[in-house]
Each structure stands twice: as structure tokens, then as C-alpha cells.
Design a protein around this motif. Structure first.
Motif, mmCIF file in Angstrom:
data_model
loop_
_atom_site.group_PDB
_atom_site.id
_atom_site.type_symbol
_atom_site.label_atom_id
_atom_site.label_comp_id
_atom_site.label_asym_id
_atom_site.label_seq_id
_atom_site.Cartn_x
_atom_site.Cartn_y
_atom_site.Cartn_z
ATOM 1 N N UNK B 57 3.039 9.496 8.691
ATOM 2 C CA UNK B 57 4.154 9.177 9.601
ATOM 3 C C UNK B 57 4.023 7.748 10.125
ATOM 4 N N UNK B 58 2.773 7.339 10.407
ATOM 5 C CA UNK B 58 2.540 5.962 10.870
ATOM 6 C C UNK B 58 2.966 4.976 9.788
ATOM 7 N N UNK B 59 2.555 5.285 8.553
ATOM 8 C CA UNK B 59 2.893 4.392 7.439
ATOM 9 C C UNK B 59 4.414 4.325 7.264
ATOM 10 N N UNK B 60 5.061 5.508 7.332
ATOM 11 C CA UNK B 60 6.518 5.535 7.162
ATOM 12 C C UNK B 60 7.212 4.736 8.255
ATOM 13 N N UNK B 61 6.693 4.861 9.494
ATOM 14 C CA UNK B 61 7.326 4.147 10.597
ATOM 15 C C UNK B 61 7.198 2.638 10.399
ATOM 16 N N UNK B 62 6.028 2.228 9.886
ATOM 17 C CA UNK B 62 5.874 0.796 9.612
ATOM 18 C C UNK B 62 6.734 0.364 8.426
ATOM 19 N N UNK B 63 7.012 1.327 7.542
ATOM 20 C CA UNK B 63 7.815 1.001 6.358
ATOM 21 C C UNK B 63 9.288 0.796 6.721
ATOM 22 N N UNK B 64 9.715 1.361 7.883
ATOM 23 C CA UNK B 64 11.149 1.337 8.213
ATOM 24 C C UNK B 64 11.716 -0.085 8.326
ATOM 25 N N UNK B 65 11.116 -0.962 9.173
ATOM 26 C CA UNK B 65 11.666 -2.331 9.222
ATOM 27 C C UNK B 65 11.568 -3.045 7.875
ATOM 28 N N UNK B 66 10.465 -2.811 7.165
ATOM 29 C CA UNK B 66 10.311 -3.420 5.836
ATOM 30 C C UNK B 66 11.425 -2.928 4.923
#
Lengths: 313, 330
Positions: B57-66
């Protein structure tokens, strides 16, 4: 846009250098009238010191732009060579490593663009990231000592003139000889004009492209040596602003980004214009942050005047 | 060997079935697919905790702006243009949502004003690129420098403040266990995909990507389409910048420097090249996920910033080399 009154014709391969010269003169006259310091000996000296590294990078950049490419790795190459030359190793070995690394980066860029067919921006952007990573690994924070021979080549006087002036003169002489007087220069213009036509005319396109990127990296490495000596430090990210500045200078110098049109003298005018403007804004106490806005706006205006047929990149 | 490769790519059988063709067909998937598989295997072997749900979930959240900025970049790159000002847009968004003037506004305005600014920047880019036919590289590079200078000038070099509650909610809030930012990202990516597939605009984008001159000759409104594409890219980049600012929570003037690089990396990994490449969005979504995954894995392996840069560069170089090899082969 054609401006026949200024001698800009579509048939000259020198691009729009006369318009740049005109703007340089206007800015120079304006600054010498509006400030007292602009023409003083000290300020002219400062101007030479400020413009020299930019001129080195921009001349190299122009060679690549003339082939129809773009090299955004120049800033990284500057940083890497500034780092390598200040490594605690034998100065001769350090110099050899600087030249070798610039050669390798140039060849990789040239092959990536010419042989692999990767778009120049993407190819050089990725080498730029890799090179900056390597430079930061070698020297995470600025430091180190510049070898004695290089120290003597910056910040001293020769025949009563600042030695930086001779760097600039040498660079512009090499640029002129290469672009306006050599066979390679003609070939570079030719592949920028039309790659397929150049190939039909018997020009080895790949070889010319690789050479162009190598020359560009070499100029950038020379700028790195100059900057390392001027600030007496090896700094891995010292060159990064020069990427945009070199592109701006090339655009202001009337070199066309589609390739094929432009000249070394035009690049000189572009560098003078950028140098005069930033110097003038310093003299007029303009905030350094505003200066970056102004040079960005200038680039936008310069590029808006160089109309072309292609649309997009 | 050939049998497993065939089964991994279910497609209509071709007449020519030599090994080279089949290897080529496997290489034809977006590179991000392989990067994700490689990353998952590597992290199972080296840092198994990364594959657990909370970390994912942390990775996905960081992936969102990217992911959003990758959408912006893929739009312009598919029309044979580029936007190097997305870094500047990120910095401006960060400044706008964290400066006290905007945090004092009501939530709608706090979101609408920065978005309007991002759209305006996209429109200016589009005007110069489509109407004046200026080089997209130079225009957007200059725009990036202007935006960075503007933010530094307005903030006098120091970070402004912290983000308002609503922006903060967009950045770190959750619905159940799913971060809000991820819902926004995936929702918009799917909407974009549908829009590109179903609308006339989407057709125009594809046609211009294949050949702008031919498109113009056959009556496609090249200028209008390119202009609108840059406006849309500005909006996507703006939203990405707002999500990142909400995630970080504080003002920063260093935030956008590598976003340009990351966005182009994402597009290339997603299997999209200048003027086309594969059309479907899943490659780009996986690419954003892969990039966020790489950063987390490298942090977990205690690799420093320089190593991250090198890996990033190598990945883009390799992916674009494979992409252009495929293009030549076809």
C-alpha cells in the motif's frame, strides 16, 4: 520568419546569427549607458570569467544541435570531469581519465542515437542520470584539490590579459575551424539538414553523429576542468545548470533545433547575450531568482522567432 | 523453451514461428511487466517484508503521483511532443498548496486554483508548441526554468509551510486500506484510457503520432489536438504535484528535480515511444508501480541516492534500446 533586412536568408547555413549580434549590441549599449560599472576593467574581467565556461559548453552543444540532436548530458559530464580531476591520484592519470570518460560518454550517446535509434533526449537524459550518479559516488560532497598545472591556467594574467580570454579564443577558434572550415563541419550541417540526403551523398551518418556527440562531451569536459579550477573544488553537480544555459545560448545564437542551420559565431553571440544579461542584472541588483525567470522567458521568445515546418519535439 | 514462451503470451498464432520471432513477441510486452516480475522475485529473495500488504500500500501510494505524471508525459509523447516542465509544475503545485495564502482558502479553491495554474501552464506550452511550432524540448525546458525561478523568487528560497487538511487527505488519506491517492490515480488512468480509445480526440492523437504531416494533410486538426494534449498533460501533472505535496505535507523547493526523468522513465517502461508504441494504459500503470517499487527496494537495501540515479538511468536506457529495437524489427 524571414528578416531579409538583417541579412537572414534561408539559404545561408549560418542560421540567424546577425539578429543575435544586433540584440547583443543593443544590450551592451543599454548596459553601458544605464550602469557605470559595466565597461570598467574589473567588470569586463568578470564577464570573461563568467562567459568562458558557458562558451565551451555551448559550442559543443551547437555541434550536436546542428546534427539535429540534443545533448542534455553536458551538465553531468562537466560534473564528472570536475570530480575526476580533483581525485587524489596522479594529475596526468586524472587528465587521461577525464578525456577517456568524455570519449566513452560521447560514443555511448552517439551510438545510442545513431545506431540504436533512441531519441536524443531520452538517450542523453539516461546517460546524464548515470553519469551524475557515478560522479556523486566518487565525490558525494564538494572537495578535493585541483592539480597545479590546471590551477595556473585559470585566474592568472598572461600578457596583461586574463588567461580565461585565451580559453575563450581557443574555443571559438576550434569551433570556427570545425564548423565553418572543415569537412566534418560540412558533414555535420548536412546530416542536420537531411539525414537521408546526406547518406545518399556518401556521408557516413553514424560516424558523423558519434563524432558530434564526442566533440560535445569533450567541450563539456573542458568546461568541467575550467570550473573545477575556478572554484578550486570538485563538485559533482556544478555543471547541471549549464545544460539549460547551453541550450539557451545555442537558441539565442540563431542555431535551428531541427539541425543544419547555425554557426560558431552565432553561439558566441548567444553566450555574450546571456553573459551580458546576467551580469547586467547583477549590476542592477536584480534578484538571482528573477534572473532565471528572465533567461527562461528569453529562451521562449528566441524559440518563438525561429519558426519551422515540423511540429512537436 | 519455445512452448513456455508461447503460452505466456496468448495471441493469435502466426505463420512464421521461428525462435527469433517468438523471443521478439515476448520482448514486445511493455518492459514494465518484466521489471515488476523481476522486482517481486528480487524482493521475495532479499527483502520479503516488501511484498506484505501494508508495504504494498505504501508503494502504491508513492506510485500515485508518479502514475499521474506518467499519464501526462505519455499523452504528449504519443503526439510526438514532450513536456519537460512537469518538474516545474510539481514545484509550483507544492508551493501553492503549502503557502499560507492558499491553505487559508476553502478546500475547493485550495484545489481549484493550483489546478487552474497547471492547466494555464499546459496551455502556454501548447500555444508555443502547436501555434508557434516552437521546439517542445526548448519551450518546456524554458517553462520549467521559469516556474522554478518563480517559486524560488516568491518563497525567497525557503520552503513556505505545510499543506492544508484537504490536500493532506488526498495525499495520505485512506478508504478502508486503499489510499485515496491510489483511487484517484487508477480511476483517472482508466478514464483516460477509455477517453483515448472511444473519443475522436483519441483517434487524432494516434494519427498525429504516426505521422503529423499526413494527419495535417488529411484534415486532422493537428494544432488544436496538440494544444489540447498539452493542456491535459498540464492538468495531470498538476494533480500529480498536488498528491505528492499532500503526501509529503510540507513545502519544498527541491521536489520536482527528478520528476521529469521519472515521468519519461515511466513512459518508456510502459512500452510507449515517441509517436506511439503500445496503446493500452496498463503498461504505464505498472511502470509507475515499478518505479515506486525500485525506490523502496533500493532504500530497503540501503543504497544511496547516487546508486538510485545509476539504476534509473540504466533502466531507461535498456528499456528504450529494446523499444527502438522492436520498432526497427517491425
Amino acid at each position: 520568419m524571414k528578416l531579409p533586412a538583417l541579412g537572414i536568408s534561408t539559404t545561408s547555413r549560418k542560421g540567424g546569427q546577425n539578429l543575435s549580434l544586433l540584440i547583443v549590441l543593443i544590450v551592451a549599449i543599454g548596459l553601458s549607458v544605464s550602469t557605470q560599472e559595466f565597461l570598467s576593467g574589473e567588470n569586463t574581467h568578470n564577464l570573461v570569467v563568467q562567459i568562458t565556461p558557458l562558451l565551451l559548453v555551448a559550442l559543443g552543444q551547437a555541434v550536436v544541435v546542428l546534427t539535429g540532436g540534443l545533448d542534455v548530458s553536458v551538465g553531468a559530464v562537466i560534473g564528472l570531469s570536475a570530480v575526476i580531476i580533483t581525485l587524489p591520484i596522479d594529475p596526468n592519470l586524472a587528465l587521461a581519465l577525464v578525456v577517456a570518460s568524455a570519449l566513452v560518454i560521447g560514443v555511448v550517446n552517439g551510438l545510442a542515437v545513431g545506431a540504436l535509434g533512441i531519441h536524443p533526449i531520452i538517450a542523453t537524459l539516461s546517460t546524464s542520470t548515470i553519469v551524475t550518479g557515478i560522479a556523486l559516488t566518487l565525490r558525494p560532497t564538494p572537495g578535493g584539490d585541483v592539480p597545479l598545472w590546471l590551477d595556473r591556467l585559470v585566474g592568472t594574467d598572461v600578457f596583461g590579459l586574463p588567461v580565461e580570454l585565451f580559453w575563450s579564443l581557443a574555443a571559438i577558434a576550434i569551433g570556427l575551424a570545425l564548423l565553418q572550415r572543415s569537412r566534418l563541419g560540412l558533414q555535420i550541417h548536412a546530416i542536420g539538414g537531411s539525414q537521408s540526403n546526406a547518406r545518399l551523398a556518401g556521408i557516413k551518418v553514424l560516424r558523423t553523429q558519434v563524432l558530434a556527440y564526442v566533440i560535445c562531451s569533450m567541450f563539456a569536459a573542458a568546461a568541467g576542468l575550467f570550473l573545477a579550477s575556478r572554484i578550486s573544488d570538485g563538485d559533482a553537480i556544478v555543471g547541471l545548470p549549464f545544460t539549460l544555459m547551453s541550450i539557451t545560448a545555442v537558441a539565442l545564437g540563431g542555431v535551428q533545433f531541427t539541425g543544419g542551420l547555425g554557426s560558431a559565431t552565432g553561439v558566441l553571440f548567444g553566450c555574450l547575450l546571456l553573459g551580458f544579461l546576467s551580469n547586467g542584472m547583477n549590476l542592477l541588483n536584480v534578484s538571482p531568482f528573477l534572473q532565471s525567470i528572465v533567461s527562461g522567458l528569453l529562451l521562449l521568445i528566441a524559440i518563438a522567432f525561429t519558426r519551422r515546418k515540423t511540429i512537436g519535439i | 523453451m519455445t512452448v513456455t514462451e508461447m503460452s505466456s503470451v496468448p495471441r493469435e498464432p502466426r505463420k512464421n514461428t521461428n525462435t527469433l520471432h517468438q523471443i521478439g513477441r515476448v520482448l514486445n510486452l511493455p518492459p514494465s511487466v518484466y521489471v515488476v516480475i523481476g522486482l517481486v522475485l528480487l524482493s521475495i529473495y532479499m527483502v520479503p517484508v516488501l511484498t506484505k500488504t501494508p508495504f504494498q500500500m505504501v508503494i502504491l501510494r508513492q506510485a500515485a503521483p508518479i502514475g499521474l505524471v506518467v499519464c501526462a508525459q505519455l499523452l504528449v509523447m504519443r503526439t510526438k511532443s514532450i513536456d519537460l516542465s512537469v518538474g516545474g509544475i510539481f514545484i509550483l503545485m507544492n508551493y501553492m498548496v503549502t503557502s499560507s495564502f492558499f491553505t487559508s482558502l476553502n478546500p475547493v479553491a485550495a484545489l481549484a486554483v493550483p489546478m487552474a495554474a497547471a492547466i494555464l501552464i499546459g496551455a502556454i506550452n501548447g500555444f508555443f508548441i502547436a501555434r508557434l511550432r516552437a521546439s517542445a524540448v526548448v519551450v518546456t525546458l524554458a517553462m520549467g526554468a521559469i516556474l522554478l525561478g518563480l517559486v524560488l523568487f516568491l518563497s525567497s528560497g525557503r520552503p513556505p509551510g505545510s499543506a492544508g487538511d484537504f490536500v493532506r487527505f488526498l495525499g495520505v488519506g485512506k478508504v478502508g486500506i486503499i489510499p485515496v491517492a491510489v483511487i484517484i490515480w487508477l480511476g483517472l488512468a482508466v478514464l483516460l484510457e477509455i477517453f483515448l480509445r472511444r473519443s475522436i480526440y483519441g483517434r487524432f492523437v494516434s494519427v498525429i503520432g504516426s505521422n503529423p504531416t499526413a494527419a495535417g494533410l488529411s484534415g486532422v486538426p493537428v494544432e488544436k489536438t496538440l494544444f489540447f494534449t498539452h493542456v491535459l498533460a498540464g492538468a495531470f501533472a498538476g494533480l500529480g504535484g498536488i498528491l505528492l505535496a499532500g503526501y509529503i505535507g510540507m513545502g519544498s523547493v527541491k521536489i520536482g528535480t527528478d520528476i521529469v526523468m521519472i515521468s519519461i522513465a515511466g513512459v518508456i517502461l510502459g512500452g510507449i515511444t515517441f509517436g506511439g508504441g503500445r496503446k493500452s494504459i496498463y503498461g504505464a500503470i505498472l511502470a509507475a508501480y515499478a518505479l515506486a517499487y525500485i525506490f523502496n527496494l533500493m532504500t530497503a537495501l540501503k543504497l544511496g541516492e547516487p546508486a538510485k540515479l545509476i539504476v534509473q538511468g540504466v533502466v531507461i536506457f535498456a528499456a528504450s534500446a529494446i523499444a527502438s529495437y522492436n520498432l526497427k524489427r517491425n
